[in-house]
Design an enzyme around this catalytic site. Structure first.
Site, mmCIF file in Angstrom:
data_model
loop_
_atom_site.group_PDB
_atom_site.id
_atom_site.type_symbol
_atom_site.label_atom_id
_atom_site.label_comp_id
_atom_site.label_asym_id
_atom_site.label_seq_id
_atom_site.Cartn_x
_atom_site.Cartn_y
_atom_site.Cartn_z
ATOM 1 C CE1 TYR A 169 3.544 0.227 -4.739
ATOM 2 C CE2 TYR A 169 4.243 -2.031 -5.172
ATOM 3 C CZ TYR A 169 4.150 -0.946 -4.322
ATOM 4 O OH TYR A 169 4.666 -1.041 -3.050
ATOM 5 C CB SER B 261 7.735 -3.191 -3.141
ATOM 6 O OG SER B 261 6.817 -4.226 -3.395
ATOM 7 N N GLY C 134 -0.548 5.835 6.586
ATOM 8 C CA GLY C 134 -0.723 4.475 6.079
ATOM 9 C C GLY C 134 -0.440 3.439 7.166
ATOM 10 C CD GLU D 82 3.705 -6.755 -6.552
ATOM 11 O OE1 GLU D 82 3.376 -6.494 -7.707
ATOM 12 O OE2 GLU D 82 3.469 -7.850 -6.016
ATOM 13 C CG HIS E 297 4.819 -5.381 5.609
ATOM 14 N ND1 HIS E 297 5.614 -5.288 4.485
ATOM 15 C CD2 HIS E 297 4.550 -4.121 5.994
ATOM 16 C CE1 HIS E 297 5.817 -4.014 4.204
ATOM 17 N NE2 HIS E 297 5.178 -3.281 5.097
HETATM 18 P P1 NAP Z 1 -0.467 2.549 2.574
HETATM 19 O O1 NAP Z 1 -1.181 2.082 3.802
HETATM 20 O O2 NAP Z 1 -1.155 2.469 1.260
HETATM 21 O O3 NAP Z 1 0.010 4.062 2.836
HETATM 22 C C1 NAP Z 1 0.421 4.887 1.789
HETATM 23 C C2 NAP Z 1 0.696 6.268 2.346
HETATM 24 O O4 NAP Z 1 1.152 7.115 1.267
HETATM 25 C C3 NAP Z 1 -0.519 6.970 2.956
HETATM 26 O O5 NAP Z 1 -0.136 7.581 4.155
HETATM 27 C C4 NAP Z 1 -0.865 8.039 1.926
HETATM 28 O O6 NAP Z 1 -1.436 9.205 2.475
HETATM 29 C C5 NAP Z 1 0.539 8.388 1.419
HETATM 30 N N1 NAP Z 1 0.491 9.116 0.148
HETATM 31 C C6 NAP Z 1 -0.195 8.803 -0.986
HETATM 32 N N2 NAP Z 1 -0.038 9.757 -1.916
HETATM 33 C C7 NAP Z 1 0.773 10.707 -1.368
HETATM 34 C C8 NAP Z 1 1.299 11.932 -1.838
HETATM 35 N N3 NAP Z 1 1.022 12.389 -3.068
HETATM 36 N N4 NAP Z 1 2.104 12.658 -1.029
HETATM 37 C C9 NAP Z 1 2.379 12.214 0.228
HETATM 38 N N5 NAP Z 1 1.904 11.054 0.740
HETATM 39 C C10 NAP Z 1 1.108 10.305 -0.057
HETATM 40 O O7 NAP Z 1 0.921 1.755 2.408
HETATM 41 P P2 NAP Z 1 1.716 0.841 3.477
HETATM 42 O O8 NAP Z 1 1.213 -0.559 3.382
HETATM 43 O O9 NAP Z 1 1.771 1.527 4.787
HETATM 44 O O10 NAP Z 1 3.163 0.819 2.802
HETATM 45 C C11 NAP Z 1 4.131 1.828 3.098
HETATM 46 C C12 NAP Z 1 5.146 1.890 1.971
HETATM 47 O O11 NAP Z 1 5.776 0.621 1.818
HETATM 48 C C13 NAP Z 1 4.563 2.215 0.592
HETATM 49 O O12 NAP Z 1 5.532 2.961 -0.107
HETATM 50 C C14 NAP Z 1 4.395 0.855 -0.051
HETATM 51 O O13 NAP Z 1 4.418 0.977 -1.459
HETATM 52 C C15 NAP Z 1 5.602 0.141 0.499
HETATM 53 N N6 NAP Z 1 5.493 -1.316 0.629
HETATM 54 C C16 NAP Z 1 4.447 -1.855 1.290
HETATM 55 C C17 NAP Z 1 4.388 -3.231 1.462
HETATM 56 C C18 NAP Z 1 3.252 -3.877 2.223
HETATM 57 O O14 NAP Z 1 3.094 -5.094 2.103
HETATM 58 N N7 NAP Z 1 2.509 -3.143 3.033
HETATM 59 C C19 NAP Z 1 5.422 -4.043 0.958
HETATM 60 C C20 NAP Z 1 6.495 -3.431 0.305
HETATM 61 C C21 NAP Z 1 6.535 -2.060 0.155
HETATM 62 P P3 NAP Z 1 -3.040 9.472 2.506
HETATM 63 O O15 NAP Z 1 -3.550 8.637 3.610
HETATM 64 O O16 NAP Z 1 -3.134 10.914 2.780
HETATM 65 O O17 NAP Z 1 -3.562 9.062 1.153
HETATM 66 O O1 F7E Z 2 -2.832 -8.832 -3.630
HETATM 67 C C1 F7E Z 2 -4.668 -11.531 -5.330
HETATM 68 C C2 F7E Z 2 -3.931 -10.534 -6.196
HETATM 69 O O2 F7E Z 2 -3.504 -6.446 -3.329
HETATM 70 C C3 F7E Z 2 -2.226 -10.051 -3.284
HETATM 71 C C4 F7E Z 2 1.064 -4.095 -1.617
HETATM 72 O O3 F7E Z 2 1.260 -3.769 -0.257
HETATM 73 O O4 F7E Z 2 2.312 -6.126 -1.405
HETATM 74 C C5 F7E Z 2 1.055 -5.594 -1.776
HETATM 75 O O5 F7E Z 2 0.767 -5.900 -3.133
HETATM 76 C C6 F7E Z 2 -2.642 -11.140 -4.267
HETATM 77 C C7 F7E Z 2 -2.500 -10.769 -5.747
HETATM 78 O O6 F7E Z 2 -1.219 -7.256 -2.520
HETATM 79 C C8 F7E Z 2 -8.046 -10.290 -4.826
HETATM 80 O O7 F7E Z 2 -4.156 -10.787 -7.578
HETATM 81 C C9 F7E Z 2 -7.105 -12.136 -5.464
HETATM 82 O O8 F7E Z 2 -1.957 -11.860 -6.424
HETATM 83 O O9 F7E Z 2 -3.222 -7.927 -1.291
HETATM 84 P P1 F7E Z 2 -2.770 -7.544 -2.644
HETATM 85 P P2 F7E Z 2 -0.030 -7.202 -3.595
HETATM 86 O O10 F7E Z 2 -0.521 -6.957 -4.973
HETATM 87 O O11 F7E Z 2 0.805 -8.418 -3.386
HETATM 88 C C10 F7E Z 2 3.435 -5.634 -2.151
HETATM 89 C C11 F7E Z 2 4.694 -6.268 -1.589
HETATM 90 C C12 F7E Z 2 3.480 -4.160 -2.219
HETATM 91 O O12 F7E Z 2 4.551 -3.558 -2.274
HETATM 92 C C13 F7E Z 2 2.190 -3.460 -2.440
HETATM 93 O O13 F7E Z 2 2.273 -2.088 -2.063
HETATM 94 O O14 F7E Z 2 -4.026 -11.412 -4.063
HETATM 95 N N1 F7E Z 2 -6.107 -11.263 -5.188
HETATM 96 N N2 F7E Z 2 -8.291 -11.567 -5.256
HETATM 97 C C14 F7E Z 2 -6.660 -10.116 -4.788
HETATM 98 N N3 F7E Z 2 -6.088 -8.962 -4.378
HETATM 99 C C15 F7E Z 2 -6.919 -7.960 -3.989
HETATM 100 N N4 F7E Z 2 -6.382 -6.789 -3.554
HETATM 101 N N5 F7E Z 2 -8.282 -8.087 -4.036
HETATM 102 C C16 F7E Z 2 -8.909 -9.250 -4.437
HETATM 103 O O15 F7E Z 2 -10.124 -9.333 -4.468
#
Ligand code: NAP
Ligand code: F7E
Length: 331
Positions: free
Chosen positions: A151, A127, A11, A129, A181
């Site tokens: 989620y 998160s 990811g 969230e 991020h």
């Molecule tokens: P991401 O790009 O969606 O990556 C998710 C990862 O989880 C991928 O490597 C995926 O592997 C793996 N995965 C899914 N199902 C799995 C399973 N059954 N067993 C093992 N691995 C599995 O997410 P990210 O943005 O890097 O975020 C990393 C973590 O931080 C996540 O837990 C996310 O919920 C959390 N988080 C993200 C944000 C953000 O803004 N990015 C904010 C707060 C928390 P595959 O590629 O093989 O599917």
């Molecule tokens: O949506 C609005 C949508 O999917 C942001 C994940 O990394 O951050 C992420 O979750 C906002 C929401 O991120 C579209 O309704 C409008 O209000 O980019 P997003 P998220 O839901 O905030 C948190 C911290 C995590 O932990 C999660 O793993 O944007 N929005 N129009 C849309 N969002 C998407 N995806 N697509 C649209 O077309």
């Protein structure tokens, strides 16, 4: 040489974290799901020193085997179904991986253990969230949770389990409550990357418009490269703890569009954006704004990349890759 095991290594965050740990001299192992995961090749090209280990967060024996094989000093649990919108459609799968997966990883660590002198340290990717329908603004470590999606509910379960294992088994288990991020490596399903990639295609004449859902929600968006540094810092502390990681600035989707289109040389974004109800959510998180004072004071962590720079990086990277696709005859 320290050894780290990362789940979710394919990811966005896994890729940055593995490069950070390699640069710090770690031997990095990545848990990789599936029998022929297509992302493994890209990962190895990016970081040839990686070791990949098969395993799945739905399968406890595979996690025990991975921990036994790797004998890690540190485990970073980043694996999850991380797309909020998908979690409404596949709530049970999300609970299974994003929620119960944390418990399985904690159990694998508890069962295999480390040495008394060198216990395994654990990082959980919590998160913002979890704050959902926010009870106060800005949100900090003590703000009560009110998740608004399957989620978010699964993340609260994983977070509480992490705290419980810390308190019950004296595990060095920390949670980073990370606000959104983003980066050039962000999945195309998330709104920021969907916008910068579509905008690059509009600029090159490949696409005419972008279909989006709710433009009024506001997010505290930082740069993923900065945030993985905070994960590592948490595991270097003597005591495990929970930390909010955020920029302290919030912007609506509309503001993101305004900045992105301006950077691309357009005066107005509205003619290019349609509303599509398919992207609206059954329940929305309206406003996220984090207070990372504790991380600044205890970890010495501050974000380096600001909002405008983040949008610029993402747009320029998408423009470059869409241009090279165009040159190669791929659309
Ligand atoms: P991401 O790009 O969606 O990556 C998710 C990862 O989880 C991928 O490597 C995926 O592997 C793996 N995965 C899914 N199902 C799995 C399973 N059954 N067993 C093992 N691995 C599995 O997410 P990210 O943005 O890097 O975020 C990393 C973590 O931080 C996540 O837990 C996310 O919920 C959390 N988080 C993200 C944000 C953000 O803004 N990015 C904010 C707060 C928390 P595959 O590629 O093989 O599917
Ligand atoms: O949506 C609005 C949508 O999917 C942001 C994940 O990394 O951050 C992420 O979750 C906002 C929401 O991120 C579209 O309704 C409008 O209000 O980019 P997003 P998220 O839901 O905030 C948190 C911290 C995590 O932990 C999660 O793993 O944007 N929005 N129009 C849309 N969002 C998407 N995806 N697509 C649209 O077309």
């Amino acid at each position: 040489m320290k050894r780290a095991l990362i789940t979710g290594i394919t990811g966005q965050d896994g890729r940055y974290l593995s490069q950070l740990l390699t640069s710090k001299g770690y031997q990095v192992f990545g848990l990789i799901a599936g029998q022929a995961n297509p992302k493994a090749k890209l990962l190895m090209e990016e970081n040839p020193s990686l070791d990949l280990v098969g395993g799945d967060l739905r399968d406890l024996p595979s996690l025990i085997a991975a921990v036994e094989q790797v004998q890690p000093d540190e485990v970073y649990n980043l694996g999850a179904i991380s797309f909020v919108q998908l979690s409404f459609k596949q709530a049970e799968l999300t609970a299974e991986i994003t929620g119960l997966g944390v418990l399985r990883m904690l159990e694998a660590i508890r069962i295999v253990g480390g040495t008394d002198k060198n216990p395994i340290r654990f990082y959980q990717a919590s998160s913002s969230e979890m704050f959902g329908k926010v009870r106060e603004t800005p949100q900090k470590e003590s703000t009560p949770f009110h998740p608004r999606s399957p989620y978010g509910v699964a993340k609260v379960f994983g977070h509480d389990m992490t705290v419980n294992y810390r308190e019950s088994y004296d595990l060095h288990a920390s949670s980073g409550i990370l606000f959104n991020h983003e980066s050039e490596r962000r999945g195309l399903e998330f709104v920021t990357r969907k916008i910068t990639n579509s905008l690059a295609r509009i600029k090159l004449g490949i696409q005419d418009t972008i279909s989006l859902g709710n433009l009024d929600s506001a997010r505290d968006w930082g740069y993923a490269g900065d945030y993985v540094e905070a994960m590592w810092l948490m595991l270097q502390q003597d005591e495990p703890d929970d930390y909010v990681i955020a920029t302290g600035e919030t912007h609506t989707i509309r503001e993101f569009l305004e900045v992105a289109f301006r950077i691309a040389g357009y005066d107005d974004w509205e003619p290019f954006v349609n509303h599509d109800t398919r992207f609206d959510r059954p329940a929305e998180v309206d406003l996220l704004l984090g207070d990372a004072t504790k991380a600044r004071e205890k970890l010495g962590w501050t974000p380096k990349v600001g909002f405008e720079e983040l949008v610029t990086r993402m747009y320029e990277s998408d423009l470059k890759s869409e241009q090279s696709n165009l040159d190669a005859g791929r659309r």
